[in-house]
Design a protein around this motif. Structure first.
Motif, PDB file in Angstrom:
ATOM      1  N   ILE A  28       0.839  -1.203   0.000  1.00 40.67           N
ATOM      2  CA  ILE A  28       0.000   0.000   0.000  1.00 40.67           C
ATOM      3  C   ILE A  28       0.868   1.245   0.000  1.00 40.67           C
ATOM      4  N   GLY A  29       1.965   1.227   0.766  1.00 42.39           N
ATOM      5  CA  GLY A  29       2.866   2.377   0.804  1.00 42.39           C
ATOM      6  C   GLY A  29       3.526   2.657  -0.536  1.00 42.39           C
ATOM      7  N   GLN A  30       3.778   1.609  -1.322  1.00 41.07           N
ATOM      8  CA  GLN A  30       4.402   1.818  -2.624  1.00 41.07           C
ATOM      9  C   GLN A  30       3.382   2.179  -3.701  1.00 41.07           C
ATOM     10  N   VAL A  31       2.165   1.659  -3.579  1.00 47.00           N
ATOM     11  CA  VAL A  31       1.163   1.887  -4.632  1.00 47.00           C
ATOM     12  C   VAL A  31       0.432   3.207  -4.430  1.00 47.00           C
ATOM     13  N   VAL A  32      -0.019   3.476  -3.212  1.00 50.81           N
ATOM     14  CA  VAL A  32      -0.797   4.679  -2.951  1.00 50.81           C
ATOM     15  C   VAL A  32       0.174   5.814  -2.649  1.00 50.81           C
ATOM     16  N   GLY A  33       0.448   6.619  -3.636  1.00 55.65           N
ATOM     17  CA  GLY A  33       1.366   7.738  -3.457  1.00 55.65           C
ATOM     18  C   GLY A  33       0.615   9.052  -3.392  1.00 55.65           C
ATOM     19  N   SER A  34       1.345  10.125  -3.594  1.00 57.42           N
ATOM     20  CA  SER A  34       0.728  11.447  -3.519  1.00 57.42           C
ATOM     21  C   SER A  34      -0.090  11.769  -4.764  1.00 57.42           C
ATOM     22  N   GLY A  35       0.082  10.987  -5.831  1.00 57.83           N
ATOM     23  CA  GLY A  35      -0.638  11.272  -7.070  1.00 57.83           C
ATOM     24  C   GLY A  35      -2.141  11.231  -6.911  1.00 57.83           C
ATOM     25  N   ILE A  36      -2.636  10.371  -6.031  1.00 59.83           N
ATOM     26  CA  ILE A  36      -4.080  10.270  -5.840  1.00 59.83           C
ATOM     27  C   ILE A  36      -4.648  11.563  -5.264  1.00 59.83           C
ATOM     28  N   TYR A  37      -3.813  12.365  -4.595  1.00 63.45           N
ATOM     29  CA  TYR A  37      -4.277  13.632  -4.026  1.00 63.45           C
ATOM     30  C   TYR A  37      -4.030  14.822  -4.953  1.00 63.45           C
TER      31      TYR A  37
ATOM     32  N   ASN B 264       6.479  13.184  -3.419  1.00 63.69           N
ATOM     33  CA  ASN B 264       5.570  12.990  -2.285  1.00 63.69           C
ATOM     34  C   ASN B 264       5.725  14.085  -1.228  1.00 63.69           C
ATOM     35  N   VAL B 265       6.961  14.447  -0.903  1.00 64.61           N
ATOM     36  CA  VAL B 265       7.130  15.458   0.149  1.00 64.61           C
ATOM     37  C   VAL B 265       6.733  16.846  -0.333  1.00 64.61           C
TER      38      VAL B 265
END
Length: 198
Positions: A64-73, A155-156
């Protein structure tokens, strides 16, 4: 890839009985004593006695940490704007989900064909054996020095933007780019230290 699967030769460092037991699913009672097998015994205080396995919760957290990144936001608004209609955006996400599922199933099949450690490096080394492990090494270096750092930086930076959204200071996002970079660098440093001490 044609032909039957033949594993790549392993070096002396990865042929310990504990690694073989894990990769072949053997129990501790099936293990050949180190004296009989000609393998050196690990030091009781060394890292070699740590369990080399991941449970369901740990594996799920990593994936989940590798797949769900900041792109979804950060990207849904851009996708909806470029698609024109919400229906077209949903169709695009459905097609992308099918393509992603294909990649996940291919990775699962490769993982069952090659039960050794290494993941994508192992698959590439088997697919392109000559020159020895060149493609796998290039891939490992590119992920280590370019892909992962770029993903972390993205991400940051998104984290810093949403930090100011949550604080109610949207004007900082447009006017103070240096502040976004500073908060991103600080967040990245704190996460690095947390990983090092944990």
């Amino acid at each position: 890839m044609s032909g039957a699967y033949t594993p790549l030769p392993t070096d002396a460092l990865t042929t310990s009985t504990s690694l073989e037991r894990i990769s072949l699913g053997r129990s501790a009672s099936d293990e050949v004593p180190a004296e009989d097998a000609g393998v050196r015994k690990p030091n009781p205080g060394s890292d070699e006695n740590l369990r080399k396995e991941i449970g369901l919760l740990s594996a799920s957290s990593i994936i989940i940490g590798q797949v769900v990144g900041s792109g979804i936001y950060s990207t849904p608004a851009s996708v909806a704007l470029l698609c024109g209609t919400p229906l077209m955006a949903l169709i695009l996400w459905l097609i992308s989900g099918i393509v992603s599922l294909g990649g996940a199933l291919a990775s699962a099949e490769l993982g069952t064909m090659f039960p050794q450690n290494g993941g994508m490096i192992r698959y590439l080394a088997h697919a392109y054996p000559r020159p020895r492990a060149l493609i796998a090494t290039i891939m490992a270096y590119s992920v280590t020095f370019f892909c992962r750092p770029a993903a972390i930086a993205a991400n940051v930076s998104i984290f810093a933007q949403y930090f100011f959204f949550a604080a109610g200071r949207r004007d900082y996002i447009e006017d103070r780019d240096y502040l976004l970079r500073g908060i991103g660098a600080l967040t990245m440093t704190l996460l690095m230290i947390l990983n090092m001490v944990s």
